[in-house]
Design a protein around this motif. Structure first.
Motif, PDB file in Angstrom:
ATOM      1  N   ILE A  81      -2.601   3.540  11.691  1.00 19.95           N
ATOM      2  CA  ILE A  81      -2.434   4.818  10.994  1.00 19.95           C
ATOM      3  C   ILE A  81      -1.263   4.640  10.040  1.00 19.95           C
ATOM      4  N   SER A  82      -1.493   4.921   8.758  1.00 14.92           N
ATOM      5  CA  SER A  82      -0.437   4.727   7.764  1.00 14.92           C
ATOM      6  C   SER A  82      -0.479   5.843   6.731  1.00 14.92           C
ATOM      7  N   GLY A  83       0.594   5.931   5.969  1.00 14.06           N
ATOM      8  CA  GLY A  83       0.683   6.941   4.924  1.00 14.06           C
ATOM      9  C   GLY A  83       2.068   6.939   4.321  1.00 14.06           C
ATOM     10  N   GLU A  84       2.346   8.003   3.589  1.00 13.39           N
ATOM     11  CA  GLU A  84       3.657   8.112   2.958  1.00 13.39           C
ATOM     12  C   GLU A  84       4.045   9.569   2.826  1.00 13.39           C
ATOM     13  N   ARG A  85       5.267   9.861   3.234  1.00 14.54           N
ATOM     14  CA  ARG A  85       5.836  11.194   3.011  1.00 14.54           C
ATOM     15  C   ARG A  85       6.734  11.062   1.790  1.00 14.54           C
ATOM     16  N   ARG A  86       6.350  11.733   0.723  1.00 14.94           N
ATOM     17  CA  ARG A  86       7.096  11.639  -0.536  1.00 14.94           C
ATOM     18  C   ARG A  86       8.186  12.699  -0.560  1.00 14.94           C
ATOM     19  N   SER A  87       9.341  12.300  -1.082  1.00 14.86           N
ATOM     20  CA  SER A  87      10.459  13.242  -1.149  1.00 14.86           C
ATOM     21  C   SER A  87      10.303  14.140  -2.369  1.00 14.86           C
ATOM     22  N   GLU A  88      10.836  15.322  -2.212  1.00 16.67           N
ATOM     23  CA  GLU A  88      10.893  16.236  -3.345  1.00 16.67           C
ATOM     24  C   GLU A  88      12.010  15.758  -4.257  1.00 16.67           C
ATOM     25  N   THR A  89      11.925  16.106  -5.508  1.00 21.10           N
ATOM     26  CA  THR A  89      13.028  15.738  -6.401  1.00 21.10           C
ATOM     27  C   THR A  89      14.244  16.563  -6.013  1.00 21.10           C
ATOM     28  N   GLU A  90      15.387  15.913  -5.976  1.00 23.55           N
ATOM     29  CA  GLU A  90      16.609  16.588  -5.554  1.00 23.55           C
ATOM     30  C   GLU A  90      17.022  17.618  -6.599  1.00 23.55           C
ATOM     31  N   ASP A  91      17.236  18.827  -6.152  1.00 23.61           N
ATOM     32  CA  ASP A  91      17.659  19.918  -7.015  1.00 23.61           C
ATOM     33  C   ASP A  91      19.185  19.911  -7.084  1.00 23.61           C
ATOM     34  N   LYS A  95      23.258  23.100  -2.919  1.00 24.59           N
ATOM     35  CA  LYS A  95      24.334  22.413  -2.220  1.00 24.59           C
ATOM     36  C   LYS A  95      23.852  22.141  -0.791  1.00 24.59           C
ATOM     37  N   TYR A  96      23.420  20.906  -0.556  1.00 23.93           N
ATOM     38  CA  TYR A  96      22.896  20.528   0.749  1.00 23.93           C
ATOM     39  C   TYR A  96      24.042  20.348   1.738  1.00 23.93           C
ATOM     40  N   HIS A  97      23.903  20.913   2.939  1.00 21.81           N
ATOM     41  CA  HIS A  97      24.886  20.741   3.995  1.00 21.81           C
ATOM     42  C   HIS A  97      24.413  19.724   5.026  1.00 21.81           C
ATOM     43  N   LEU A  98      23.104  19.590   5.167  1.00 18.10           N
ATOM     44  CA  LEU A  98      22.536  18.645   6.123  1.00 18.10           C
ATOM     45  C   LEU A  98      21.140  18.267   5.656  1.00 18.10           C
ATOM     46  N   VAL A  99      20.854  16.984   5.627  1.00 11.42           N
ATOM     47  CA  VAL A  99      19.518  16.504   5.270  1.00 11.42           C
ATOM     48  C   VAL A  99      19.095  15.506   6.332  1.00 11.42           C
ATOM     49  N   GLU A 100      18.174  15.907   7.217  1.00  9.54           N
ATOM     50  CA  GLU A 100      17.688  15.024   8.270  1.00  9.54           C
ATOM     51  C   GLU A 100      16.252  14.583   8.031  1.00  9.54           C
ATOM     52  N   THR A 101      15.568  15.200   7.107  1.00 12.17           N
ATOM     53  CA  THR A 101      14.193  14.829   6.827  1.00 12.17           C
ATOM     54  C   THR A 101      14.156  13.445   6.210  1.00 12.17           C
ATOM     55  N   ARG A 102      13.298  12.581   6.743  1.00 10.99           N
ATOM     56  CA  ARG A 102      13.167  11.220   6.241  1.00 10.99           C
ATOM     57  C   ARG A 102      11.865  11.088   5.476  1.00 10.99           C
TER      58      ARG A 102
END
Length: 148
Positions: A81-91, A95-102
């Motif tokens: 099973i494979s795939g890709e989770r693409r990141s959103e463009t950083e806005d 002001k990000y305080h915590l980013v844990e999503t990989r």
């Protein structure tokens, strides 16, 4: 002399604990194996595999992915099973305080037992959970035999 803050592509701010409490949380999360992510930023979805009398079920946690972004392949007795989770463009205005999503590509492979019915494999996606169902071959399903 002017000091310039070092910025790495992996964003070291998210890797180094800011407080002692945060360091302890990270230590115990990693020691207990409660995190499906690691500090290197690699995305690896969590998987549950259940065996029933007549089938196997594989459940993969893939929140935010669509079924079109996932590939399932069976070669010999290896299910991949494979795939890709693409990141959103950083806005830059946020002001990000915590980013844990990989984000990133992932591949999970499983060696299946020989007692499966290869033609019975079915997959469905619901609420971010991929469910793969594989029936056992009829010879492998246990039966209760009456003594006559």
């Amino acid at each position: 002399m002017t000091l310039v803050r070092f910025r790495n592509e992996q964003n070291l701010d998210n890797m180094i604990p800011r407080t002692f409490s945060e360091m302890l949380d990270t230590f115990f999360d990693n020691a207990a194996g409660t995190r499906a992510i690691d500090r290197s930023g690699i995305f690896q979805p969590g998987v549950d595999i259940v065996e029933h009398d007549n089938k196997f079920e594989i459940q993969v946690s893939l929140p935010g992915l669509k079924k079109e972004e996932i590939s399932i392949e069976l070669e010999d007795n290896t299910l991949t099973i494979s795939g890709e989770r693409r990141s959103e463009t950083e806005d830059k205005t946020k002001k990000y305080h915590l980013v844990e999503t990989r984000y990133g590509k992932f591949t999970r492979s499983f060696t299946l037992p020989r007692n499966i019915n290869r033609d019975s494999i079915q997959a469905a996606m619901e609420d971010g959970i991929l469910n793969v169902s594989i029936e056992k071959s009829e010879e492998a399903v246990s039966r209760k035999i009456q003594i006559g």
